[in-house]
Design a protein around this motif. Sequence first.
Motif, PDB file in Angstrom:
ATOM      1  N   PHE A 180      74.526  29.388  58.762  1.00 47.97           N
ATOM      2  CA  PHE A 180      74.206  29.907  57.436  1.00 47.97           C
ATOM      3  C   PHE A 180      73.691  31.348  57.525  1.00 47.97           C
ATOM      4  O   PHE A 180      74.131  32.232  56.791  1.00 47.97           O
ATOM      5  N   PHE A 181      72.766  31.580  58.442  1.00 47.68           N
ATOM      6  CA  PHE A 181      72.248  32.948  58.589  1.00 47.68           C
ATOM      7  C   PHE A 181      73.362  33.925  58.959  1.00 47.68           C
ATOM      8  O   PHE A 181      73.374  35.064  58.504  1.00 47.68           O
ATOM      9  N   ALA A 182      74.313  33.442  59.784  1.00 55.26           N
ATOM     10  CA  ALA A 182      75.423  34.307  60.165  1.00 55.26           C
ATOM     11  C   ALA A 182      76.219  34.723  58.933  1.00 55.26           C
ATOM     12  O   ALA A 182      76.608  35.876  58.765  1.00 55.26           O
ATOM     13  N   SER A 183      76.384  33.751  58.015  1.00 54.30           N
ATOM     14  CA  SER A 183      77.174  34.035  56.819  1.00 54.30           C
ATOM     15  C   SER A 183      76.466  35.027  55.906  1.00 54.30           C
ATOM     16  O   SER A 183      77.081  35.644  55.054  1.00 54.30           O
ATOM     17  N   LEU A 184      75.151  35.153  56.087  1.00 58.46           N
ATOM     18  CA  LEU A 184      74.410  36.103  55.248  1.00 58.46           C
ATOM     19  C   LEU A 184      74.522  37.518  55.791  1.00 58.46           C
ATOM     20  O   LEU A 184      73.865  38.438  55.298  1.00 58.46           O
ATOM     21  N   GLY A 185      75.340  37.647  56.846  1.00 61.79           N
ATOM     22  CA  GLY A 185      75.457  38.970  57.467  1.00 61.79           C
ATOM     23  C   GLY A 185      74.213  39.295  58.246  1.00 61.79           C
ATOM     24  O   GLY A 185      73.817  40.451  58.352  1.00 61.79           O
ATOM     25  N   GLN A 186      73.524  38.275  58.744  1.00 64.05           N
ATOM     26  CA  GLN A 186      72.294  38.520  59.503  1.00 64.05           C
ATOM     27  C   GLN A 186      72.545  38.376  61.007  1.00 64.05           C
ATOM     28  O   GLN A 186      71.652  37.966  61.752  1.00 64.05           O
ATOM     29  N   GLU A 187      73.831  38.668  61.433  1.00 63.84           N
ATOM     30  CA  GLU A 187      74.119  38.467  62.851  1.00 63.84           C
ATOM     31  C   GLU A 187      73.092  39.157  63.729  1.00 63.84           C
ATOM     32  O   GLU A 187      72.611  38.608  64.712  1.00 63.84           O
ATOM     33  N   ASP A 188      72.793  40.402  63.334  1.00 67.27           N
ATOM     34  CA  ASP A 188      71.908  41.164  64.205  1.00 67.27           C
ATOM     35  C   ASP A 188      70.539  40.525  64.337  1.00 67.27           C
ATOM     36  O   ASP A 188      69.991  40.404  65.409  1.00 67.27           O
ATOM     37  N   ASN A 189      70.052  40.134  63.181  1.00 70.06           N
ATOM     38  CA  ASN A 189      68.697  39.576  63.288  1.00 70.06           C
ATOM     39  C   ASN A 189      68.679  38.091  62.916  1.00 70.06           C
ATOM     40  O   ASN A 189      67.642  37.537  62.626  1.00 70.06           O
ATOM     41  N   GLY A 190      69.880  37.491  62.902  1.00 71.43           N
ATOM     42  CA  GLY A 190      69.972  36.058  62.571  1.00 71.43           C
ATOM     43  C   GLY A 190      69.059  35.238  63.448  1.00 71.43           C
ATOM     44  O   GLY A 190      68.301  34.386  62.980  1.00 71.43           O
ATOM     45  N   GLU A 191      69.108  35.552  64.741  1.00 72.89           N
ATOM     46  CA  GLU A 191      68.287  34.801  65.691  1.00 72.89           C
ATOM     47  C   GLU A 191      66.811  34.983  65.369  1.00 72.89           C
ATOM     48  O   GLU A 191      66.033  34.027  65.339  1.00 72.89           O
ATOM     49  N   SER A 192      66.464  36.232  65.067  1.00 70.62           N
ATOM     50  CA  SER A 192      65.037  36.469  64.819  1.00 70.62           C
ATOM     51  C   SER A 192      64.607  35.788  63.520  1.00 70.62           C
ATOM     52  O   SER A 192      63.484  35.292  63.408  1.00 70.62           O
ATOM     53  N   VAL A 193      65.501  35.762  62.517  1.00 68.47           N
ATOM     54  CA  VAL A 193      65.144  35.055  61.280  1.00 68.47           C
ATOM     55  C   VAL A 193      64.908  33.588  61.600  1.00 68.47           C
ATOM     56  O   VAL A 193      63.943  32.972  61.146  1.00 68.47           O
ATOM     57  N   LEU A 194      65.765  33.051  62.429  1.00 67.27           N
ATOM     58  CA  LEU A 194      65.630  31.651  62.807  1.00 67.27           C
ATOM     59  C   LEU A 194      64.298  31.411  63.514  1.00 67.27           C
ATOM     60  O   LEU A 194      63.605  30.421  63.261  1.00 67.27           O
TER      61      LEU A 194
END
Length: 742
Positions: A64-78
């Motif tokens: 889901f985070f990837a789909s939000l265009g948060q690839e760069d910080n997707g991990e950190s959001v998680l």
Amino acid sequence: MNYPVIDLTNCDKEPIHILGKVQSHACLVAVDRNDFTIVYVSRNLETLTGQSYDNFLNHKLELFFASLGQEDNGESVLQVVKFVLKNDPGSLNPIRLNIGGHVFNMIVHVSGNYLVLEFEPSSSTIDGELQQYVGSSLSKILEGRTLQDTLESAATQIKELIGYDRVMVYRFWEDGHGEVVAEKKNDGLEPFFGLHYPASDIPKQARELYKVNLTRIIADVKSEPSDIVSYNDLTKGEPLDLTNAGSRAVSSIHIQYLLNMGVEASFSVSLIANDELWGLIACHNYEPRFIDYKARQHAKLIGQVLSSSIQYRNNKEDKEININYRNVADDLIRKMHQDWSVTQALINPKNSVLGITSASGVAVVFEGRTHLIGQTPSVEQVSGLVNWLQAEVKQNVFHTSHLGDHYPHASSLSDAGSGLLACSISRELGEYLLFFKPEFVSTVNWAGNPEKPVEIGEDGISKLSPRRSFAIWSREIRGHSEPWTRTELNSVYKFREDLVHFINLKANEIRKLNERLKEAYDELDTFSFTISHDLKTPIASIKNYSEILLEDNPGINEQGRHFLTRIMKSADKMNNLIREVMGYSRVSRQALNKQRIGMAVLLEELKTELIAAYQPGNLQFTILGTPEIKGDKVMISQVFTNLLGNAIKYSSKSNPSIVKVEGKEEGGQVVYSISDNGIGIDMNFGGHIFELFKRMDNVRDYEGSGVGLAIVKRIMEKHNAKIWYESEPGNGTIFYLSFQRD
Ligand code: ADP
């Protein structure tokens, strides 16, 4: 970072269930707390992700985070999300995300087994200014000298903060209805200040939710809410608990209510004082208007400060009043201990019980008497009220500011007693302290007809919808008093405890005294029995030696003979007296041997014996009706012997002397009367004739000891039976004996 490729094939097989809704301005995702699988989503997720919601169900949050265009910080959001889950979920809210060039607030909270993520637009980029603003508005609010100043200033500050058309402070009354007590609105809008709203406008369950969620926004009343969906096999049809979700959609009835008022956006902040919902800061906008999370939090902070200020002011006022009530109550209790009397203290005009509340009148109903102080209903009305309380009201302390809601005859006492605070001392005995407040006639302006808070749907079927008209509806309120405050109730509760404690103390003291009295009485009985018994031998000696002296000295002179005879007679008299006193104390020792007594035979026997003993001149002795008595035969014959003996003795100078004994059955009683036409008794002596050794002045010429009637009385008491008499000096006496039939 690589994310798994979405596999749509296994998703579209399972049926989707609608399990709640969110408002259209927000999207929602809920994941399993343990493995971060997405279990619930709002159908409008596409607006955020550009992909259909069912692409995400049953997939990991990373996707889901990837789909939000948060690839760069997707991990950190998680990581943040995981951190939030481990620690206080509210602490990092809101988490700001840049999605497709727009800033969104992600708000995270835990709901059962799930972690709920809500996404909504962030509009306040000027955090610093907002904080400064809130700081200055709080100090302005706290400057208010009176509560009213504070409320008005809070309404002004909130209006400036959120920019709604109308901001009201709405206060809940005791009965759940509300009143607008402060208002800040755009020019040109009609004022709602002073208007009252029926309790049904904000139902109880909604009021309970306001205590949990301190802010509530409905950003666009007309927008279509979005369904929350899930696969059936993930949730087994269990809906997600949205209690703490700020974006939760609103009931359609409430939406209709707002639409009927022309409101298109609404925002509220709860005001809570002493754990109760004191009121709301209720904000209306006549166009849709979203307020972002930060601004809502700031409004919440203002609400909390206002709540504390209300609570502080209330408590301070309460405390001062409480001290006054307490002082009066303490004085009363002290006085009770001093005088050892409840009533004296309660009705003391200097410091009466009226002062423990701000009632206008009080009725003290205690020990069979009613004392009225101040403005109260009449004694008869109070007595009716007490009967009703005894029968219907179980609480020890009952209060109402509208007696008419409870008591059928309230209208006749409404002048003095529209408000009642009843404090029971003993419900069984009908003992109460009743505090009254008079009728307080007021005019209340309702927003619409309060008796028709809902209307029947146009389809004619009974679909309820909130009322459409909010036109002012003026009502004169009658039969109500000023309400009883928490402080007054507390004061009465506390006073009741002290009072009941004192009454118990007194009852114990009386019981102790009774026991001591009984002991003393028993001791006296034993003493008189022993002494009488011990006197018998010396008296017998006196008599014997006197006889010997008389017989062995034939030459004794006339005077000596006379003295010796007097000594012997006195010894006989003393013997008689001793016998009677012993008989008297024996009654209390002897056990009752109850049996049916055939009175006809017994009375005939006594008649013969008494005539032989008294040898009266001209006596008419009549026995009429002889119903049987249940009692101890020896004792009962002692009773009749004494009474008939007295009747014969004290009528012996009448010619003829008429003695009559008659028994009758009256209800559950057998009543015997023994009458004579003798010298009579002065009724002023009342019950004294039943006391030991008591003799009247008019019997000096008659032999007697004054013990007979005392024995009779004791026997009657032992049989739980009653004795009384009627008499007139010179005209005879009637004694009555009343026995239980069974
Ligand atoms: P006593 O031995 O003096 O008769 P009782 O105890 O039997 O004592 O009665 C107490 C007193 O009550 C008597 O002394 C008398 O004054 C009064 N009394 C009792 N019965 C009669 C009666 N039938 N007529 C007048 N006086 C009575």
